[in-house]
Design a protein around this motif. Sequence first.
Motif, PDB file in Angstrom:
ATOM      1  N   THR A 130       0.770  -1.285  -0.003  1.00  0.00           N
ATOM      2  CA  THR A 130       0.199  -0.095   0.217  1.00  0.00           C
ATOM      3  C   THR A 130       0.722   1.389  -0.054  1.00  0.00           C
ATOM      4  O   THR A 130       0.272   2.144  -0.187  1.00  0.00           O
ATOM      5  CB  THR A 130      -0.928  -0.031   1.169  1.00  0.00           C
ATOM      6  N   GLU A 131       2.065   1.262   0.289  1.00  0.00           N
ATOM      7  CA  GLU A 131       2.989   2.395   0.484  1.00  0.00           C
ATOM      8  C   GLU A 131       4.482   1.957   0.330  1.00  0.00           C
ATOM      9  O   GLU A 131       4.752   1.017   0.979  1.00  0.00           O
ATOM     10  CB  GLU A 131       2.581   3.172   1.685  1.00  0.00           C
ATOM     11  N   ILE A 132       5.175   2.941  -0.457  1.00  0.00           N
ATOM     12  CA  ILE A 132       6.733   2.746  -0.399  1.00  0.00           C
ATOM     13  C   ILE A 132       7.269   3.957   0.362  1.00  0.00           C
ATOM     14  O   ILE A 132       6.861   5.187  -0.170  1.00  0.00           O
ATOM     15  CB  ILE A 132       7.356   2.586  -1.961  1.00  0.00           C
ATOM     16  N   ARG A 133       8.100   3.943   0.970  1.00  0.00           N
ATOM     17  CA  ARG A 133       8.549   5.313   1.811  1.00  0.00           C
ATOM     18  C   ARG A 133      10.254   5.104   1.806  1.00  0.00           C
ATOM     19  O   ARG A 133      10.738   4.196   2.359  1.00  0.00           O
ATOM     20  CB  ARG A 133       8.302   5.291   3.212  1.00  0.00           C
ATOM     21  N   PRO A 134      10.769   6.010   1.086  1.00  0.00           N
ATOM     22  CA  PRO A 134      10.331   7.257   0.347  1.00  0.00           C
ATOM     23  C   PRO A 134      10.139   6.598  -1.160  1.00  0.00           C
ATOM     24  O   PRO A 134      10.531   5.597  -1.420  1.00  0.00           O
ATOM     25  CB  PRO A 134      11.358   8.081   0.166  1.00  0.00           C
ATOM     26  N   ALA A 135       9.173   7.164  -1.824  1.00  0.00           N
ATOM     27  CA  ALA A 135       8.751   6.596  -3.225  1.00  0.00           C
ATOM     28  C   ALA A 135       9.360   7.332  -4.125  1.00  0.00           C
ATOM     29  O   ALA A 135       8.966   7.604  -5.241  1.00  0.00           O
ATOM     30  CB  ALA A 135       7.137   6.898  -3.270  1.00  0.00           C
ATOM     31  N   VAL A 136      10.561   7.785  -3.826  1.00  0.00           N
ATOM     32  CA  VAL A 136      11.414   8.592  -4.759  1.00  0.00           C
ATOM     33  C   VAL A 136      12.804   7.954  -4.709  1.00  0.00           C
ATOM     34  O   VAL A 136      13.434   7.581  -3.631  1.00  0.00           O
ATOM     35  CB  VAL A 136      11.599  10.017  -4.193  1.00  0.00           C
ATOM     36  N   SER A 137      13.449   7.780  -5.726  1.00  0.00           N
ATOM     37  CA  SER A 137      14.822   7.179  -5.821  1.00  0.00           C
ATOM     38  C   SER A 137      15.642   7.988  -6.781  1.00  0.00           C
ATOM     39  O   SER A 137      15.229   9.008  -7.625  1.00  0.00           O
ATOM     40  CB  SER A 137      14.700   5.603  -6.271  1.00  0.00           C
ATOM     41  N   TRP A 138      17.038   7.534  -7.067  1.00  0.00           N
ATOM     42  CA  TRP A 138      17.942   8.230  -7.991  1.00  0.00           C
ATOM     43  C   TRP A 138      18.039   7.108  -9.103  1.00  0.00           C
ATOM     44  O   TRP A 138      17.970   5.882  -8.639  1.00  0.00           O
ATOM     45  CB  TRP A 138      19.173   8.792  -7.345  1.00  0.00           C
ATOM     46  N   LEU A 139      18.541   7.251 -10.193  1.00  0.00           N
ATOM     47  CA  LEU A 139      18.694   6.656 -11.317  1.00  0.00           C
ATOM     48  C   LEU A 139      19.701   5.415 -10.997  1.00  0.00           C
ATOM     49  O   LEU A 139      19.215   4.333 -11.538  1.00  0.00           O
ATOM     50  CB  LEU A 139      19.417   7.261 -12.570  1.00  0.00           C
ATOM     51  N   GLU A 140      20.520   5.599 -10.082  1.00  0.00           N
ATOM     52  CA  GLU A 140      21.625   4.437  -9.800  1.00  0.00           C
ATOM     53  C   GLU A 140      20.761   3.484  -8.876  1.00  0.00           C
ATOM     54  O   GLU A 140      21.523   2.490  -8.976  1.00  0.00           O
ATOM     55  CB  GLU A 140      22.691   5.166  -9.158  1.00  0.00           C
ATOM     56  N   GLY A 141      19.725   3.656  -8.369  1.00  0.00           N
ATOM     57  CA  GLY A 141      19.049   2.518  -7.701  1.00  0.00           C
ATOM     58  C   GLY A 141      19.823   2.372  -6.071  1.00  0.00           C
ATOM     59  O   GLY A 141      20.781   3.286  -6.010  1.00  0.00           O
ATOM     60  N   GLY A 142      19.428   1.465  -5.383  1.00  0.00           N
ATOM     61  CA  GLY A 142      20.129   1.349  -4.229  1.00  0.00           C
ATOM     62  C   GLY A 142      19.711   1.941  -3.086  1.00  0.00           C
ATOM     63  O   GLY A 142      20.200   1.816  -2.106  1.00  0.00           O
ATOM     64  N   ARG A 143      18.667   2.655  -3.121  1.00  0.00           N
ATOM     65  CA  ARG A 143      17.852   3.459  -2.336  1.00  0.00           C
ATOM     66  C   ARG A 143      17.085   2.458  -1.347  1.00  0.00           C
ATOM     67  O   ARG A 143      16.202   1.810  -1.787  1.00  0.00           O
ATOM     68  CB  ARG A 143      17.190   4.683  -2.740  1.00  0.00           C
ATOM     69  N   ARG A 144      17.400   2.652   0.048  1.00  0.00           N
ATOM     70  CA  ARG A 144      16.407   1.713   0.970  1.00  0.00           C
ATOM     71  C   ARG A 144      15.310   2.481   1.186  1.00  0.00           C
ATOM     72  O   ARG A 144      14.974   3.545   1.426  1.00  0.00           O
ATOM     73  CB  ARG A 144      17.360   1.577   2.212  1.00  0.00           C
ATOM     74  N   MET A 145      13.992   1.453   1.055  1.00  0.00           N
ATOM     75  CA  MET A 145      12.903   1.858   1.008  1.00  0.00           C
ATOM     76  C   MET A 145      12.068   1.071   1.866  1.00  0.00           C
ATOM     77  O   MET A 145      12.349  -0.304   1.878  1.00  0.00           O
ATOM     78  CB  MET A 145      12.014   1.836  -0.246  1.00  0.00           C
ATOM     79  N   THR A 146      11.241   1.470   2.685  1.00  0.00           N
ATOM     80  CA  THR A 146      10.292   0.788   3.598  1.00  0.00           C
ATOM     81  C   THR A 146       8.942   0.275   3.056  1.00  0.00           C
ATOM     82  O   THR A 146       8.355   1.335   2.553  1.00  0.00           O
ATOM     83  CB  THR A 146       9.984   1.657   4.913  1.00  0.00           C
ATOM     84  N   ILE A 147       8.812  -0.718   2.917  1.00  0.00           N
ATOM     85  CA  ILE A 147       7.259  -1.251   2.288  1.00  0.00           C
ATOM     86  C   ILE A 147       6.384  -1.811   3.473  1.00  0.00           C
ATOM     87  O   ILE A 147       6.493  -2.135   4.216  1.00  0.00           O
ATOM     88  CB  ILE A 147       7.726  -2.574   1.461  1.00  0.00           C
TER      89      ILE A 147
END
Length: 134
Positions: free
Chosen positions: A20-37
């Motif tokens: 229902t939610e990804i935080r943060p829902a913003v990443s950079w092109l290189e990827g690898g940003r840790r997101m909480t689901i």
Amino acid sequence: EDCAANRIAFLEYVTNIRVTEIRPAVSWLEGGRRMTISGKHLDVVKQMQISLSEGRRSWINCSADQGTWTCESPFMQNGIPGNYSVFFRFSGSEQQVHLIYHENPIFYNFTKVIDEKQLLLTVMRKVDSLNLSR
């Protein structure tokens, strides 16, 4: 006499498992940003993976710690910032969720100040929309 044969077990089947939610829902092109689901019935999920819908899919394993799922954002192969769909795979199904990709952050001008009790490190970066915090 085997006691295990006389036990009664109650199983509850859940349906409609979903993100229902990804935080943060913003990443950079290189990827690898840790997101909480976050989502519905994710506590019964044993394995979760994430992949971009663009191009050939390569799945990245997510991890759970005390009921909280985290995933790293996939690498954006085309190198173009924008709104993209990512897919989550769990419990035999896939779900599409939107994720915003921005240019990779550019850092410059590192400075440090050291005194007896603390180290202060200042990092400057080009203005972007990545919502980075400390």
